[in-house]
Design a protein around this motif. Structure first.
Motif, short mmCIF file in Angstrom:
data_model
loop_
_atom_site.label_atom_id
_atom_site.label_comp_id
_atom_site.label_asym_id
_atom_site.label_seq_id
_atom_site.Cartn_x
_atom_site.Cartn_y
_atom_site.Cartn_z
N LEU A 3 0.55 -0.96 0.01
CA LEU A 3 0.09 -0.21 0.03
C LEU A 3 1.15 1.12 0.42
CD1 LEU A 3 -2.71 1.15 -0.15
CD2 LEU A 3 -3.17 0.66 2.74
N ILE A 7 0.40 3.88 -3.28
CA ILE A 7 0.64 5.94 -2.64
C ILE A 7 1.56 6.64 -3.19
CG2 ILE A 7 0.13 7.25 -0.89
CD1 ILE A 7 -0.84 4.96 1.19
N THR A 56 -3.10 1.88 7.44
CA THR A 56 -4.90 1.16 6.28
C THR A 56 -5.35 1.91 7.23
OG1 THR A 56 -4.75 -0.55 5.20
CG2 THR A 56 -7.04 -0.18 6.28
N TYR A 95 -7.78 3.72 -1.07
CA TYR A 95 -6.54 3.10 -0.36
C TYR A 95 -7.23 2.21 0.82
CZ TYR A 95 -4.25 6.09 -3.34
OH TYR A 95 -3.71 6.75 -4.60
#
Length: 154
Positions: A3, A7, A56, A95
């Motif tokens: 993740l 980004i 997250t 996301y």
């Protein structure tokens, strides 16, 4: 690609395309990730990279702040700022895990109640402890708490 890498990659693309709002939001997320990693490096005394779940959590927290801002701006009749915050929130949603419907959460709550043997309001914490890891990032904890309370008080 994890993740954090996603980004950074999307930030580069937004810079190339000149999407200022996306650049701003992704820079803020990236800054929060770096701040948290530095904080954990100090605590643990070694290099630390956040896991996807931790990233997250940071994004979810930032998204929750956007929702609170939207609510405040609506009360203040600042529709221009509401639109800006909503646009930022939509970028953040990309996301986050797909949000659960209320019906899906109700099913999970019923399962948690039967698993824990909860029988009344005194068991709300027990049910919440059981269900929150399953729905983390997919729905606001306040909503889950309201559903659990409703089911255990009737």
């Amino acid at each position: 690609m994890n993740l954090k890498e996603k980004i950074v990659s999307n930030l580069r693309n937004a810079l190339k395309t000149g999407d200022r709002r996306t650049v701003s939001v992704l820079r803020m997320i990236n800054a929060r990730i770096l701040e948290r990693e530095i904080e954990l490096r100090r605590q643990k005394g070694r290099d630390y990279q956040l896991k996807d779940e931790e990233v997250t959590d940071l994004i979810s927290s930032y998204a929750k702040q956007r929702l609170q801002s939207i609510e405040s701006y609506r009360k203040g009749r600042r529709e221009d700022l509401v639109e800006q915050e909503q646009a930022e929130f939509h970028i953040l949603q990309e996301y986050l895990p797909e949000q659960l419907s209320q019906e899906a959460v109700e099913v999970l709550v019923d399962e948690a109640i039967s698993e824990t043997g909860a029988s009344g309001p005194k068991d709300i914490g027990l049910v919440m402890k059981s269900i929150m890891p399953k729905v983390k990032g997919a729905i606001d904890g306040k909503v889950v708490n309201q559903i659990v309370q409703r089911k255990l008080t009737h």
